[in-house]
Design an enzyme around this catalytic site. Sequence first.
Site, PDB file in Angstrom:
ATOM      1  N   TYR A  98     -34.857  40.521 -33.473  1.00 44.36           N
ATOM      2  CA  TYR A  98     -35.026  40.183 -34.882  1.00 44.36           C
ATOM      3  C   TYR A  98     -34.890  41.415 -35.769  1.00 44.36           C
ATOM      4  O   TYR A  98     -34.465  41.324 -36.925  1.00 44.36           O
ATOM      5  CB  TYR A  98     -36.374  39.490 -35.104  1.00 44.36           C
ATOM      6  CG  TYR A  98     -36.368  38.051 -34.649  1.00 44.36           C
ATOM      7  CD1 TYR A  98     -35.925  37.034 -35.492  1.00 44.36           C
ATOM      8  CD2 TYR A  98     -36.782  37.690 -33.368  1.00 44.36           C
ATOM      9  CE1 TYR A  98     -35.908  35.709 -35.093  1.00 44.36           C
ATOM     10  CE2 TYR A  98     -36.765  36.368 -32.954  1.00 44.36           C
ATOM     11  CZ  TYR A  98     -36.325  35.387 -33.811  1.00 44.36           C
ATOM     12  OH  TYR A  98     -36.298  34.080 -33.401  1.00 44.36           O
ATOM     13  N   GLU A 140     -41.514  30.945 -30.198  1.00 46.53           N
ATOM     14  CA  GLU A 140     -40.782  31.311 -28.976  1.00 46.53           C
ATOM     15  C   GLU A 140     -41.697  31.913 -27.923  1.00 46.53           C
ATOM     16  O   GLU A 140     -41.536  31.648 -26.724  1.00 46.53           O
ATOM     17  CB  GLU A 140     -39.633  32.253 -29.346  1.00 46.53           C
ATOM     18  CG  GLU A 140     -38.519  31.509 -30.086  1.00 46.53           C
ATOM     19  CD  GLU A 140     -37.654  32.386 -30.969  1.00 46.53           C
ATOM     20  OE1 GLU A 140     -37.603  33.624 -30.723  1.00 46.53           O
ATOM     21  OE2 GLU A 140     -37.020  31.855 -31.909  1.00 46.53           O
TER      22      GLU A 140
END
Length: 390
Positions: A98, A140
């Site tokens: 990310y 996640e």
Amino acid sequence: MLSEKSRPLIEATLPLVGSRLGAITPNFYSRMFAARPELLDGLFSRANQNNGEQQKALAGSIAGFASALVANPDVIPEQMLSRISHKHTSLGITEDQYDIVYKYLFEAIAEELADVITAEIAEAWTEVYWLMANAMIKIEKGLYALQANDKMWMPWTVVEKNPAGTDCITFVLEPADDTPVTAGRPGQYVSVKVALPDGLLQCRQYSLSADAASTTHRVFTTKRDDGGEVSPVLHRDVLVGDVVELSNPYGDVTLDDSDGPVVFATAGIGCTPSASALRSLAANGSGREVMVLHAEKNLEAWALREQMTGDVDALDGAELQLWLEEPTEGFNTGFMTLSGLDLPADASMYVCGPLPFMKAIRNQAIDAGIPAAKIHYEVFGPDLWLAGAN
């Protein structure tokens, strides 16, 4: 939650940013792959980059998330992010990636919005990005924790490769090592990783088409896309005895555990997740009222015809309706329509097939009285519907 400082800035700039996302996202991917080409090897889909679908999906998801925050600044739309997070975990996305996305995405934003961007606007959109990213990281992590193992990819041996309708093949695989196997749920998929002729590794998601909960084998059915990169390799080059890498099973469109009526509406290879759900219902001797609606070009094209008709016959409360484009005695002709069908009251509905088909059937189902919240859909590939690309 979105801060009071950022909310008016996001609300004011959302139309402009939304209108330029079509330029921002290709810029982002171009920058990222130029700097980190390894991310195309076994992670991002080269085909979806080339056809623009991934860029559209990313742009739509960012705009959709920002719009949701503006409307409800105290609520993170986790249901919207769940679909994306399941795809991410099926590819083994990790938290540090990310940061990579942030770097190149905001470089692209700075370039494409150079004429209007200020430090305050950049800060507000940075807040939106990390609200979205951190929410998905949380989801996640939870999904990874549910696995029976701590691996992203596991070796599986192809033990059967069976023709299934026109241009379709059903693969049956068994574990190639002693890694604990995560049981799937009806409707879920696995990612399959293969090496292309040029050596690049690519992944695609395929629905488990039978016995999703099994820990002794995996079954998935694929349709060959002659213009694709992965399915031709699977059909042509992957042989019985070969070992391929599979992910753990993921996907948030799964058969509910209620006793209420259920309707499956599918077209073409979109029948695969419903076939898995039907197999589960039949194996458990379910007494639920089940309506199976399927559309095909002709009978020979139906990939899982024998499996699905056998499971319908095994269920006392099941009914099958079939639409064929080529007129065939005993079956509906043309495209599927819900007009004239006696849909079960308060049914849960599962829809899968080409996007225009799903949109049409969903609209008809709502008109027929099925609540929108009880209509579930599965998209093969980037979810342009979820992203708002209507």
